[in-house]
Write an enzyme that holds these catalytic residues in place. Structure first.
Site, PDB file in Angstrom:
ATOM      1  N   SER A   1     -14.184 -18.231   3.182  1.00 17.94           N
ATOM      2  CA  SER A   1     -12.819 -17.399   3.389  1.00 17.94           C
ATOM      3  C   SER A   1     -12.771 -17.237   4.143  1.00 17.94           C
ATOM      4  O   SER A   1     -14.363 -16.307   4.428  1.00 17.94           O
ATOM      5  CB  SER A   1     -12.154 -17.599   2.077  1.00 17.94           C
ATOM      6  OG  SER A   1     -12.900 -16.385   1.428  1.00 17.94           O
TER       7      SER A   1
ATOM      8  N   GLY B   1     -10.240 -16.869   9.608  1.00 13.53           N
ATOM      9  CA  GLY B   1      -9.229 -16.898  10.686  1.00 13.53           C
ATOM     10  C   GLY B   1      -8.378 -17.900  10.411  1.00 13.53           C
ATOM     11  O   GLY B   1      -8.035 -17.712  11.388  1.00 13.53           O
TER      12      GLY B   1
ATOM     13  N   GLY C   1      -5.814 -19.135   8.814  1.00  8.58           N
ATOM     14  CA  GLY C   1      -4.197 -17.942   9.094  1.00  8.58           C
ATOM     15  C   GLY C   1      -4.113 -17.876  10.190  1.00  8.58           C
ATOM     16  O   GLY C   1      -2.750 -18.505  10.745  1.00  8.58           O
TER      17      GLY C   1
ATOM     18  N   THR D   1     -25.107 -24.603  13.934  1.00  6.86           N
ATOM     19  CA  THR D   1     -24.083 -25.508  13.469  1.00  6.86           C
ATOM     20  C   THR D   1     -24.478 -26.845  12.333  1.00  6.86           C
ATOM     21  O   THR D   1     -23.281 -27.394  11.862  1.00  6.86           O
ATOM     22  CB  THR D   1     -24.161 -26.704  14.993  1.00  6.86           C
ATOM     23  OG1 THR D   1     -25.637 -27.649  14.717  1.00  6.86           O
ATOM     24  CG2 THR D   1     -24.442 -25.647  16.510  1.00  6.86           C
TER      25      THR D   1
ATOM     26  N   LYS E   1     -22.990 -30.908  20.391  1.00  6.59           N
ATOM     27  CA  LYS E   1     -24.635 -31.492  19.337  1.00  6.59           C
ATOM     28  C   LYS E   1     -23.043 -31.920  18.332  1.00  6.59           C
ATOM     29  O   LYS E   1     -22.638 -32.991  17.429  1.00  6.59           O
ATOM     30  CB  LYS E   1     -25.230 -30.461  19.093  1.00  6.59           C
ATOM     31  CG  LYS E   1     -25.797 -30.578  18.496  1.00  6.59           C
ATOM     32  CD  LYS E   1     -26.592 -29.574  18.427  1.00  6.59           C
ATOM     33  CE  LYS E   1     -27.984 -29.347  16.629  1.00  6.59           C
ATOM     34  NZ  LYS E   1     -28.597 -28.489  16.355  1.00  6.59           N
TER      35      LYS E   1
ATOM     36  N   CYS F   1      10.673   2.707   2.834  1.00  4.79           N
ATOM     37  CA  CYS F   1      10.445   2.870   1.426  1.00  4.79           C
ATOM     38  C   CYS F   1       9.996   3.539   0.682  1.00  4.79           C
ATOM     39  O   CYS F   1      10.628   4.610   0.344  1.00  4.79           O
ATOM     40  CB  CYS F   1       9.607   1.246   0.929  1.00  4.79           C
ATOM     41  SG  CYS F   1      10.653   0.809  -0.166  1.00  4.79           S
ATOM     42  N   LEU F   2       8.998   4.038  -0.202  1.00  4.37           N
ATOM     43  CA  LEU F   2       9.051   4.408  -0.762  1.00  4.37           C
ATOM     44  C   LEU F   2       8.400   6.368  -0.024  1.00  4.37           C
ATOM     45  O   LEU F   2       8.587   6.701  -0.685  1.00  4.37           O
ATOM     46  CB  LEU F   2       6.882   4.683  -1.664  1.00  4.37           C
ATOM     47  CG  LEU F   2       6.595   5.879  -2.486  1.00  4.37           C
ATOM     48  CD1 LEU F   2       7.032   5.393  -3.566  1.00  4.37           C
ATOM     49  CD2 LEU F   2       5.108   4.750  -3.246  1.00  4.37           C
TER      50      LEU F   2
ATOM     51  N   GLU G   1      10.632   6.692 -10.984  1.00  8.66           N
ATOM     52  CA  GLU G   1       9.768   6.199 -11.619  1.00  8.66           C
ATOM     53  C   GLU G   1       8.865   6.842 -11.696  1.00  8.66           C
ATOM     54  O   GLU G   1       7.394   6.477 -12.659  1.00  8.66           O
ATOM     55  CB  GLU G   1       9.916   5.032 -10.348  1.00  8.66           C
ATOM     56  CG  GLU G   1       8.535   4.548  -9.748  1.00  8.66           C
ATOM     57  CD  GLU G   1       8.054   3.715  -8.138  1.00  8.66           C
ATOM     58  OE1 GLU G   1       8.932   4.228  -7.748  1.00  8.66           O
ATOM     59  OE2 GLU G   1       7.376   3.012  -8.917  1.00  8.66           O
TER      60      GLU G   1
ATOM     61  N   ARG H   1      12.073  -1.069  -6.423  1.00 13.86           N
ATOM     62  CA  ARG H   1      13.469  -1.084  -7.340  1.00 13.86           C
ATOM     63  C   ARG H   1      14.702   0.203  -7.286  1.00 13.86           C
ATOM     64  O   ARG H   1      15.720  -0.161  -7.569  1.00 13.86           O
ATOM     65  CB  ARG H   1      12.887  -0.968  -8.920  1.00 13.86           C
ATOM     66  CG  ARG H   1      11.903  -2.411  -8.920  1.00 13.86           C
ATOM     67  CD  ARG H   1      11.223  -2.369 -10.239  1.00 13.86           C
ATOM     68  NE  ARG H   1      10.287  -3.558 -10.518  1.00 13.86           N
ATOM     69  CZ  ARG H   1       9.117  -3.447  -9.954  1.00 13.86           C
ATOM     70  NH1 ARG H   1       8.272  -2.577  -9.850  1.00 13.86           N
ATOM     71  NH2 ARG H   1       9.186  -5.218 -10.774  1.00 13.86           N
TER      72      ARG H   1
ATOM     73  N   HIS I   1      11.471  -2.188   5.218  1.00 10.45           N
ATOM     74  CA  HIS I   1       9.912  -2.794   5.543  1.00 10.45           C
ATOM     75  C   HIS I   1      10.458  -3.325   6.837  1.00 10.45           C
ATOM     76  O   HIS I   1      10.691  -4.421   6.869  1.00 10.45           O
ATOM     77  CB  HIS I   1       9.056  -3.748   4.099  1.00 10.45           C
ATOM     78  CG  HIS I   1       9.107  -3.109   3.202  1.00 10.45           C
ATOM     79  ND1 HIS I   1       7.960  -1.799   3.185  1.00 10.45           N
ATOM     80  CD2 HIS I   1       9.793  -2.499   1.655  1.00 10.45           C
ATOM     81  CE1 HIS I   1       7.431  -1.805   2.481  1.00 10.45           C
ATOM     82  NE2 HIS I   1       8.884  -2.317   1.519  1.00 10.45           N
TER      83      HIS I   1
ATOM     84  N   GLU J   1       8.661  -3.311   9.164  1.00  5.23           N
ATOM     85  CA  GLU J   1       7.246  -4.090   9.073  1.00  5.23           C
ATOM     86  C   GLU J   1       7.661  -5.176   9.292  1.00  5.23           C
ATOM     87  O   GLU J   1       6.473  -6.110  10.473  1.00  5.23           O
ATOM     88  CB  GLU J   1       6.104  -3.107   9.209  1.00  5.23           C
ATOM     89  CG  GLU J   1       6.183  -3.643   7.496  1.00  5.23           C
ATOM     90  CD  GLU J   1       6.312  -2.261   6.699  1.00  5.23           C
ATOM     91  OE1 GLU J   1       7.438  -2.111   7.451  1.00  5.23           O
ATOM     92  OE2 GLU J   1       6.080  -2.625   5.432  1.00  5.23           O
TER      93      GLU J   1
END
Ligand code: GLN
Length: 549
Positions: free
Chosen positions: A14, A17, A19, A188, A223, A380-381, A403, A460, A505, A507
């Site tokens: 995994s 890359g 994704g 390979t 190859k 946010c926070l 919180e 929240r 957010h 971002e």
């Protein structure tokens, strides 16, 4: 036109890359004028990644319609202009839940419910549901070929070729080619084995994307090609790039878009890669270099703040600035060492977060930035704590978020009544896009250049309306509010060179080709400060400012 499907699988290990590759394929296809949609199919059992630990899973990416998804959807949105939603990702958990719900409702009419065909049919159905009216749908299958849990997904995409039409399906397999430095050799064999493995499921890859530290020369690609039944031009070298946004250009230069289109016997306009090339050129040739402190809890895990890091890079490129991120662990920070830990930085950012660990450290960082005119951005926070810090230091009250201190004398951040009711039922977050009105004459209004915005949320708690007035009388501007005027969405300090925070957010909506204005403005503030203080002097200046107090 009938939708074309590109299925992307990964082999050997995994973190290759996959994704990013799926996202970059989307980018080059979009550059050729196609309407592209990306889907992530994940073989784990969690129904969605919302409750998964950032330690295990990296960032939770939030879509416009409030789905809590895998960070790969963030890559997709940054590379492809289509806005992703609930239907762009699903997991085994969701597949089984749908199948089992249907079984309980008696919809299988007493038949035996099985992985094949019922689970595989549901996987294909979910894929088609995500297609919309796209010309091309790129489906990334999570995990690694050979994993037990991935088998139903591979079976489903194998069947897809017959179901969706032979001419409408292309399989791309991403594998590593290892470069052994000591021997100066590329290996390979793992790729060959991985292709053998996927062949055993009945899938013959049409194209191989080979990840390697350095470009893979033609003789080696040849190859690989002959061992894996593909043409040499179907073996693409995905070598390391300095900037992930190089990837569409690297793929295009090797003709990947042509190979995919050829597979579909499909012609499309010549691509317009200039915008990607320009972005990378700007990112590679910065005129400034700023250092930004990110004060948070999961700072040693870069994937936790994936979208944030990317948004800062986009803001940097926009300002022709290299943005160096310095992660500061909020648990190690307090007001006595804030100057030492943050003094060398041109700006301070407090990202979103959950749980009480490190909150006092974040509050100390905010106070340091506020008192020393260091550009500050709270998300946010980060905004909630900026409100707490301000009310504590400037209004002199024992403010806190309920919180972290349920019995706080001044619960300046709390759950709204409506939210409290939902809490009892279990579903609690304010998730997805919400509208916000910006105050005239505010910095926020100037940055956005518009009165009304819409941004994505995942939290929240809210600023307690009982304290709006106290914030205003002490000089904090509430620059963004929900249309009903109840929820604080943005704050700023007019007396500070740059002190801006938001409950949402931003971002999640920043893209390299259209950087988010809040990140461009924040990086610009860091650059301006540095220019004002004069490069190397910044650390000393900040330090002596503290010592003088
Ligand atoms: N923990 C805070 C809340 O739930 C902030 C969440 C966040 O920063 N995403 O309101």
């Amino acid at each position: 036109m009938k939708t074309k499907f590109v299925f992307v699988t990964g082999g050997v290990l995994s973190s290759l890359g996959k994704g990013l590759s799926a996202a970059a394929i989307g980018a080059i296809m979009e550059a050729r004028g196609l309407r592209v949609v990306n889907i992530k199919a994940d073989p784990y059992l969690n129904v969605d990644p919302g409750t998964m630990s950032p330690y295990q899973h990296g960032e939770v990416f939030v879509t416009e319609d409030g789905a809590e998804t895998d960070l790969d959807l963030g890559h997709y949105e940054r590379f492809v202009s289509t806005t992703m939603n609930q239907r762009n990702s699903f997991t085994t958990g969701r597949v089984y839940r749908n199948v089992l719900d249907r079984e309980r409702r008696g919809e299988y009419l007493g038949r035996t419910v099985q992985v094949i065909p019922h689970v595989t049919d549901e996987i294909k159905r979910l894929i088609q549901e995500g297609v919309d009216d796209a010309d091309m749908c790129i489906v990334e299958v999570g995990g690694t070929v050979g994993d037990i849990e991935g088998l139903p997904f591979l079976e489903a995409i194998r069947q897809a070729r017959a179901d969706f039409g032979h001419e409408n399906v292309c399989y791309i397999h991403v594998t590593p080619v290892f470069y052994i430095k000591a021997a100066g050799e590329m290996k390979t064999k793992p790729t060959q084995h991985s292709v053998k493995e996927i062949l055993s499921t009945g899938i013959q890859p049409d194209i191989l994307i080979c990840r390697c530290e350095i470009p893979i020369p033609r003789d080696l690609r040849q190859k690989i090609a002959s061992f894996c039944n593909v043409g040499v031009d179907d073996v693409i070298s995905a070598h390391d790039v300095n900037n992930i946004y190089d990837l569409p250009v690297v793929f295009h230069e090797q003709g990947l878009d042509d190979r995919i289109l050829r597979r579909f016997s499909f012609f499309a306009a010549r691509p317009h890669m200039t915008r990607w090339e320009e972005y990378v050129h700007r990112a590679r040739n910065p005129k400034h270099h700023v250092r930004i402190a990110i004060v948070g809890k999961y700072v040693h895990l870069v994937d936790t703040y994936k979208s944030l890091n990317e948004a800062l890079a986009h803001g940097g490129a926009f300002n022709e600035a290299k943005v160096e991120l310095r992660y500061v662990d909020s648990e190690e920070l307090d007001i006595t060492n804030a100057a030492t830990l943050l003094g060398g930085c041109d700006a301070v950012l407090i990202p979103g977060g959950f749980g009480s660990r490190g909150t006092e450290g974040k509050i100390a960082a905010i106070r340091f930035a506020r008192e020393n005119a260091v550009p500050f951005f709270g998300i946010c926070l980060g905004m909630q704590l900026a409100v707490v810090e301000f009310l504590r230091s400037v209004a002199g009250i024992a403010a806190h978020s309920s919180e972290f201190e349920p019995t706080a004398a001044h619960p300046t951040i709390h759950l709204m009544d409506a939210q409290r009711k939902v809490t009892d039922l279990g579903g609690t977050m304010r998730l997805g896009a919400f509208p916000c009105e910006l105050a005239p004459q505010s910095r926020a209004r100037a940055i956005y250049g518009t009165d009304s915005i819409s941004e994505r949320h995942r939290h929240r708690y809210e600023v307690n309306p009982a304290y709006h007035e106290l914030l205003r009388t002490h000089g904090m501007t509430i620059s963004g509010l929900s249309p009903d005027g109840l929820l604080v969405e943005m704050i700023e300090l007019p007396s500070h060179p740059y002190f801006v925070a938001c409950q949402f957010h931003p971002e999640f909506k920043s893209r390299p080709l259209s950087p988010h204005p809040l990140f461009s403005a924040f990086v610009k503030a860091a650059v301006d400060r540095q220019v004002r203080l004069g490069g190397g002097a910044r650390a000393d200046a900040a330090l002596s400012a503290i010592e003088a107090k």
